[in-house]
Scaffold this motif. Structure first.
Motif, mmCIF file in Angstrom:
data_model
loop_
_atom_site.group_PDB
_atom_site.id
_atom_site.type_symbol
_atom_site.label_atom_id
_atom_site.label_comp_id
_atom_site.label_asym_id
_atom_site.label_seq_id
_atom_site.Cartn_x
_atom_site.Cartn_y
_atom_site.Cartn_z
ATOM 1 N N TYR A 131 1.067 -1.089 -0.056
ATOM 2 C CA TYR A 131 -0.127 -0.013 -0.034
ATOM 3 C C TYR A 131 1.044 1.159 -0.128
ATOM 4 O O TYR A 131 2.255 1.058 0.153
ATOM 5 C CB TYR A 131 -1.012 -0.138 1.199
ATOM 6 C CG TYR A 131 -0.520 0.377 2.538
ATOM 7 C CD1 TYR A 131 -0.346 1.545 3.228
ATOM 8 C CD2 TYR A 131 0.492 -0.676 3.138
ATOM 9 C CE1 TYR A 131 0.291 1.787 4.290
ATOM 10 C CE2 TYR A 131 1.150 -0.420 4.374
ATOM 11 C CZ TYR A 131 0.963 0.655 4.918
ATOM 12 O OH TYR A 131 1.783 1.004 6.165
ATOM 13 N N ASP B 87 -2.695 6.045 -0.249
ATOM 14 C CA ASP B 87 -3.576 4.964 -0.513
ATOM 15 C C ASP B 87 -5.024 4.788 -0.557
ATOM 16 O O ASP B 87 -5.804 4.750 -1.155
ATOM 17 C CB ASP B 87 -2.940 3.690 0.088
ATOM 18 C CG ASP B 87 -3.565 2.513 -0.293
ATOM 19 O OD1 ASP B 87 -4.823 1.962 0.178
ATOM 20 O OD2 ASP B 87 -2.995 1.591 -1.265
ATOM 21 N N THR C 154 -8.054 4.795 -4.507
ATOM 22 C CA THR C 154 -8.651 3.528 -4.755
ATOM 23 C C THR C 154 -9.735 3.520 -5.819
ATOM 24 O O THR C 154 -10.580 2.706 -6.174
ATOM 25 C CB THR C 154 -9.249 2.993 -3.463
ATOM 26 O OG1 THR C 154 -10.232 4.135 -2.940
ATOM 27 C CG2 THR C 154 -8.102 2.678 -2.614
ATOM 28 N N GLU D 88 -4.889 2.138 -8.082
ATOM 29 C CA GLU D 88 -4.724 2.034 -6.531
ATOM 30 C C GLU D 88 -2.944 2.139 -6.529
ATOM 31 O O GLU D 88 -2.453 1.772 -7.490
ATOM 32 C CB GLU D 88 -5.037 0.738 -6.107
ATOM 33 C CG GLU D 88 -4.927 0.359 -4.684
ATOM 34 C CD GLU D 88 -5.339 -0.832 -4.158
ATOM 35 O OE1 GLU D 88 -5.075 -1.341 -2.816
ATOM 36 O OE2 GLU D 88 -6.011 -1.639 -4.898
ATOM 37 N N ARG D 89 -2.517 3.024 -5.681
ATOM 38 C CA ARG D 89 -1.162 3.283 -5.410
ATOM 39 C C ARG D 89 -0.639 4.067 -6.126
ATOM 40 O O ARG D 89 0.680 4.064 -6.740
ATOM 41 C CB ARG D 89 -0.254 1.919 -5.142
ATOM 42 C CG ARG D 89 -0.824 0.909 -3.997
ATOM 43 C CD ARG D 89 0.051 -0.445 -3.941
ATOM 44 N NE ARG D 89 -0.527 -0.980 -5.461
ATOM 45 C CZ ARG D 89 0.160 -2.319 -5.698
ATOM 46 N NH1 ARG D 89 0.958 -2.857 -4.859
ATOM 47 N NH2 ARG D 89 -0.127 -3.009 -6.845
ATOM 48 N N GLN E 283 -8.729 0.264 7.006
ATOM 49 C CA GLN E 283 -8.482 0.293 5.601
ATOM 50 C C GLN E 283 -9.014 -1.049 4.605
ATOM 51 O O GLN E 283 -8.576 -2.188 5.349
ATOM 52 C CB GLN E 283 -7.175 0.773 5.289
ATOM 53 C CG GLN E 283 -6.611 1.929 5.797
ATOM 54 C CD GLN E 283 -7.592 3.100 5.229
ATOM 55 O OE1 GLN E 283 -8.572 3.223 4.420
ATOM 56 N NE2 GLN E 283 -6.940 4.401 5.719
ATOM 57 N N ARG F 265 -6.724 -4.577 4.102
ATOM 58 C CA ARG F 265 -5.208 -4.691 4.765
ATOM 59 C C ARG F 265 -5.346 -4.427 6.126
ATOM 60 O O ARG F 265 -6.396 -3.797 6.880
ATOM 61 C CB ARG F 265 -4.188 -3.697 4.105
ATOM 62 C CG ARG F 265 -4.663 -2.181 4.115
ATOM 63 C CD ARG F 265 -3.614 -1.420 3.307
ATOM 64 N NE ARG F 265 -3.977 -0.210 3.046
ATOM 65 C CZ ARG F 265 -3.810 0.982 3.750
ATOM 66 N NH1 ARG F 265 -2.904 0.675 4.900
ATOM 67 N NH2 ARG F 265 -4.213 2.053 3.364
#
Length: 483
Positions: A285, A289, A293, A300-301, A424, A427
């Motif tokens: 992540y 982050d 999304t 993402e990222r 989150q 994760r």
């Protein structure tokens, strides 16, 4: 034959280096190569984002007695850069952003008292001479032309004219309200309903600051997914360094002052002009982050920023020559995207960000274990366990930390903090930062970073067992241990 031997030796050295990179944190995930400084480890090296994890500013008219936080950003490259600065409340709501144009090798210092209380931002411009055309005279003698950065948008020549100056009083007043827990009534792009409370209640203004390298001067907030898109404002060049210091000039309350480096967060892979797909970002992540999304961000990222550690060891000293210890703790909150208002609270989840575990050891090795902040739903209520807002300063012997149950008279010790949480999606590891502020005798003060026990890619070891079978600490020779 000699050439073959040399080649074998070189390959052996490469293998040893790769093994050292992997075994440093044997259970770590992501960032598995050493290419392009590809590492989760945070160091004081040129970065693409700087984090001032905590600031505190008095709001009185006399700057000679009000607490203040100063910070400085430096461009260590010959190319010009744009520093996009965002001021956030302690509940992670951005309430002010502005730009600093930096020539090559430029330095700019900022007083948060000037910004928050006086409502003034340092004035910079891509056309420093005000001639109407950008020439070598606008740059330093050893730096490149102010339009020479290949990452800049074509509009930078006009976008970055005459930045800073006086903040409109209506906005400045609302920023002060937001940072002290008063209703926030300023209409902006975040669509926060009028009258929401977007930060905790404080006598002084409290929050944190992020500084990003950018491709032009804009007012796009980091909560806007388009900020990170391939055509967005954020850049990915590791060229900034920064430092800060807090001062308490009022002799009646203690002439304390302490400083430290800002948190330096690198972009990996770096370089705005390099096409990057999600697979190129090896972190599990990233720092931003929670805002990347959705499709508008480019995936993402998309920010590529290093994540920060979740496991910390922080020294404390108490009741020695009047010594006291405060932990200044920054957390990755749980609100994603533009905050909404529930009742009178916007981003209220970030007022009570949960954690995994805190254990406090005195100097005789006695552990004191407090309640965990683990909960199975969101937002996590305070009574479910220990929690912290997105940023704040907390006494090491305060109610958020385990109380002494051993009648210890030891004057100090250390605190183990697993600040990870599972709020989150997908994760249970999160970014966090801890600094230590020790004061004594009404005159002495020191600030320094706590030690991180594993980097931002290290897995969450969970709650430790009280009988010691799941020990706190680095992996031992038999690969036991939490990380």
């Amino acid at each position: 034959m000699r050439k073959v031997s040399i080649l074998v030796a070189i390959l052996a050295l490469v293998s040893v280096g790769a093994f050292a990179q992997q075994s440093r944190f044997p259970n770590s995930i992501g960032a598995g190569t050493t290419l392009n400084d590809d590492s989760c480890d945070i160091g004081v090296t040129p970065a693409a984002t700087l984090l001032l994890p905590y600031f505190e500013v008095g709001l009185g008219p006399d700057s000679n007695v009000e607490p203040n936080t100063f910070f400085t950003i430096t461009n260590v490259s010959r190319l010009p850069q744009v520093a996009h600065i965002t001021v956030w409340t302690d509940w992670s709501v951005p309430v002010l952003d502005f730009n600093i144009f930096l020539t090559g090798y430029d330095v700019q210092s900022l007083s948060m008292y000037d910004v928050i209380t006086r409502g003034f931002v340092p004035e910079t411009s891509i056309d420093r001479n005000g001639s109407g055309s950008i020439t070598a005279a606008d740059s330093g003698p050893r730096s490149a032309l102010n339009t020479a950065n290949p990452a800049f948008f074509g509009s930078v020549s006009t976008d970055c004219l005459n930045q800073g100056g006086n903040i409109p009083e209506g906005l400045a007043a609302e920023v002060r309200d937001a940072l002290t827990g008063q209703p926030y009534n300023f209409t902006n792009a975040q669509n926060i309903p009028t009258g929401c409370v977007v930060g905790g209640a404080h006598e002084n203004a409290v929050g944190y600051v992020t500084v990003d390298v950018a491709r032009t001067c804009s007012t796009t907030l980091p909560t806007d997914p388009t900020y990170y898109s391939p055509t967005g404002d954020i850049a990915h060049d590791n060229v900034l360094i920064g430092d800060y210091f807090h001062i308490g000039p009022d002799a009646a309350t203690g002439n304390f002052a302490g400083g430290n480096t800002m948190v330096h967060i690198r972009a990996i892979p770096e370089g705005t002009l390099t096409p990057v797909v999600d697979a190129d970002v090896t972190f599990p992540y990233t720092f931003y982050d929670r805002y990347t999304t959705v499709a508008e961000s480019g995936g993402e990222r998309a920010d590529r920023r290093q994540p920060l550690p979740g496991l910390w060891a922080a020294r404390y000293v108490e009741d020695v020559l009047g010594a006291d210890t405060d932990y200044r703790i920054w957390r990755e909150g749980v609100t994603q995207g533009a905050p909404t208002c529930t009742g009178a609270q916007a981003a209220s989840q970030n007022a009570v960000v949960p954690l995994t575990e805190i254990v406090r050891f005195d100097e005789s090795e006695n552990p004191n274990i407090g309640a965990t902040g683990v909960c199975t739903f969101s937002p996590c209520p305070v009574e479910a366990g220990v929690s912290f807002p997105e940023t704040g300063s907390f006494a090491s012997d305060g109610s958020r930390f385990p109380a002494d149950t051993t009648a210890s008279t030891d004057p100090g010790g250390w605190t183990y903090m697993n600040l990870n949480h599972a709020e989150q999606p997908g994760r249970n590891i999160t970014s966090n930062w801890v600094t230590i502020n020790i004061t004594a005798d009404g005159r002495y003060s020191v600030d320094y970073d706590a030690a991180w026990l594993g980097n931002g890619c290290s897995p969450n070891p969970g709650v430790t067992s009280t009988d010691g079978t799941n020990p706190i600490g680095p992996a031992e020779n038999d690969n036991e241990g939490l990380f």
